[in-house]
Design a protein around this motif. Structure first.
Motif, PDB file in Angstrom:
ATOM      1  N   GLN A 157       0.795  -1.279  -0.134  1.00 29.97           N
ATOM      2  CA  GLN A 157       0.023   0.041  -0.101  1.00 29.97           C
ATOM      3  C   GLN A 157       0.919   1.012  -0.150  1.00 29.97           C
ATOM      4  O   GLN A 157       0.715   1.992  -0.683  1.00 29.97           O
ATOM      5  CB  GLN A 157      -0.893   0.028   1.175  1.00 29.97           C
ATOM      6  N   ALA A 158       1.731   1.427   0.894  1.00 30.37           N
ATOM      7  CA  ALA A 158       2.762   2.294   1.086  1.00 30.37           C
ATOM      8  C   ALA A 158       3.446   2.853  -0.416  1.00 30.37           C
ATOM      9  O   ALA A 158       3.746   3.771  -0.850  1.00 30.37           O
ATOM     10  CB  ALA A 158       3.597   2.384   2.199  1.00 30.37           C
ATOM     11  N   ARG A 159       4.216   1.558  -0.915  1.00 32.67           N
ATOM     12  CA  ARG A 159       4.815   1.562  -1.997  1.00 32.67           C
ATOM     13  C   ARG A 159       3.991   2.084  -3.123  1.00 32.67           C
ATOM     14  O   ARG A 159       4.430   2.921  -3.933  1.00 32.67           O
ATOM     15  CB  ARG A 159       5.435   0.174  -2.368  1.00 32.67           C
ATOM     16  N   GLU A 160       2.683   1.669  -3.208  1.00 29.49           N
ATOM     17  CA  GLU A 160       2.099   1.963  -4.460  1.00 29.49           C
ATOM     18  C   GLU A 160       1.479   3.532  -4.393  1.00 29.49           C
ATOM     19  O   GLU A 160       1.532   4.221  -5.306  1.00 29.49           O
ATOM     20  CB  GLU A 160       1.044   1.199  -4.501  1.00 29.49           C
TER      21      GLU A 160
ATOM     22  N   GLN B  52       8.513  -2.593  -7.256  1.00 33.35           N
ATOM     23  CA  GLN B  52       9.309  -3.674  -6.356  1.00 33.35           C
ATOM     24  C   GLN B  52      10.664  -3.060  -6.541  1.00 33.35           C
ATOM     25  O   GLN B  52      11.501  -3.086  -5.492  1.00 33.35           O
ATOM     26  CB  GLN B  52       8.867  -4.814  -6.414  1.00 33.35           C
ATOM     27  N   ALA B  53      11.357  -2.880  -7.702  1.00 34.38           N
ATOM     28  CA  ALA B  53      12.657  -2.795  -7.940  1.00 34.38           C
ATOM     29  C   ALA B  53      13.052  -1.507  -7.590  1.00 34.38           C
ATOM     30  O   ALA B  53      14.211  -1.514  -7.000  1.00 34.38           O
ATOM     31  CB  ALA B  53      12.748  -3.113  -9.581  1.00 34.38           C
ATOM     32  N   ASP B  54      12.151  -0.480  -7.628  1.00 38.01           N
ATOM     33  CA  ASP B  54      12.745   0.799  -6.992  1.00 38.01           C
ATOM     34  C   ASP B  54      12.791   0.700  -5.337  1.00 38.01           C
ATOM     35  O   ASP B  54      13.772   1.268  -4.849  1.00 38.01           O
ATOM     36  CB  ASP B  54      11.495   1.842  -7.092  1.00 38.01           C
TER      37      ASP B  54
ATOM     38  N   ASP C 146      20.766   3.091  -0.036  1.00 40.15           N
ATOM     39  CA  ASP C 146      20.710   3.850   0.994  1.00 40.15           C
ATOM     40  C   ASP C 146      21.105   3.266   2.249  1.00 40.15           C
ATOM     41  O   ASP C 146      21.580   3.966   3.241  1.00 40.15           O
ATOM     42  CB  ASP C 146      19.335   4.626   1.131  1.00 40.15           C
ATOM     43  N   TYR C 147      20.823   2.042   2.296  1.00 42.44           N
ATOM     44  CA  TYR C 147      21.056   1.179   3.609  1.00 42.44           C
ATOM     45  C   TYR C 147      21.854   0.059   3.652  1.00 42.44           C
ATOM     46  O   TYR C 147      22.282  -1.044   4.390  1.00 42.44           O
ATOM     47  CB  TYR C 147      19.684   0.852   4.257  1.00 42.44           C
ATOM     48  N   GLN C 148      22.409  -0.126   2.154  1.00 43.55           N
ATOM     49  CA  GLN C 148      23.382  -1.612   1.923  1.00 43.55           C
ATOM     50  C   GLN C 148      22.648  -2.735   2.374  1.00 43.55           C
ATOM     51  O   GLN C 148      23.239  -3.814   2.767  1.00 43.55           O
ATOM     52  CB  GLN C 148      24.676  -1.388   2.631  1.00 43.55           C
TER      53      GLN C 148
ATOM     54  N   LYS D 246      11.674   3.696   6.190  1.00 43.89           N
ATOM     55  CA  LYS D 246      12.332   5.070   5.859  1.00 43.89           C
ATOM     56  C   LYS D 246      12.335   5.222   4.340  1.00 43.89           C
ATOM     57  O   LYS D 246      11.892   6.342   3.847  1.00 43.89           O
ATOM     58  CB  LYS D 246      13.765   4.909   6.378  1.00 43.89           C
ATOM     59  N   VAL D 247      12.631   4.147   3.428  1.00 40.33           N
ATOM     60  CA  VAL D 247      12.295   4.202   2.054  1.00 40.33           C
ATOM     61  C   VAL D 247      10.780   4.745   1.937  1.00 40.33           C
ATOM     62  O   VAL D 247      10.621   5.373   0.763  1.00 40.33           O
ATOM     63  CB  VAL D 247      12.680   2.944   1.218  1.00 40.33           C
ATOM     64  N   LEU D 248       9.801   4.058   2.545  1.00 41.79           N
ATOM     65  CA  LEU D 248       8.411   4.373   2.206  1.00 41.79           C
ATOM     66  C   LEU D 248       7.885   5.496   2.746  1.00 41.79           C
ATOM     67  O   LEU D 248       6.761   5.811   2.847  1.00 41.79           O
ATOM     68  CB  LEU D 248       7.508   2.956   2.230  1.00 41.79           C
TER      69      LEU D 248
END
Length: 82
Positions: free
Chosen positions: A13-16, A22-24, A32-34, A62-64
């Motif tokens: 939900q957050a990604r969309e 998904q690749a992003d 960013d976080y290895q 953090k990414v989302l």
């Protein structure tokens, strides 16, 4: 069969909401976080087939741009914004 995680549906939900695929998300985690997850790992998390480690949950949040607690416990009506 029990799900392997409880964050998968909210992660999707957050990604969309951010317009990411998904690749992003996988690329952002790596840069960013290895954290080395690939697109198929993100897919398995979203389908609740793969578990999520605590440090992965933190980085995903953090990414989302969401609160990690929302990923764990938020309701579907919540915006998820941190």
């Amino acid at each position: 069969m029990n799900p392997a995680n409880i964050v998968g549906l909210r992660l999707k939900q957050a990604r969309e909401k951010l317009g990411l695929d998904q690749a992003d998300v996988a690329a952002a985690l790596s840069v960013d976080y290895q954290i080395n997850l690939d697109q198929s790992d993100i897919s398995e998390i979203e389908r609740q087939k793969r578990g999520v480690k605590d440090f992965e949950l933190d980085a995903l949040a953090k990414v989302l741009l969401v609160d990690p607690v929302w990923l764990l416990r938020g309701s579907d009506e919540d915006s998820g914004n941190a």
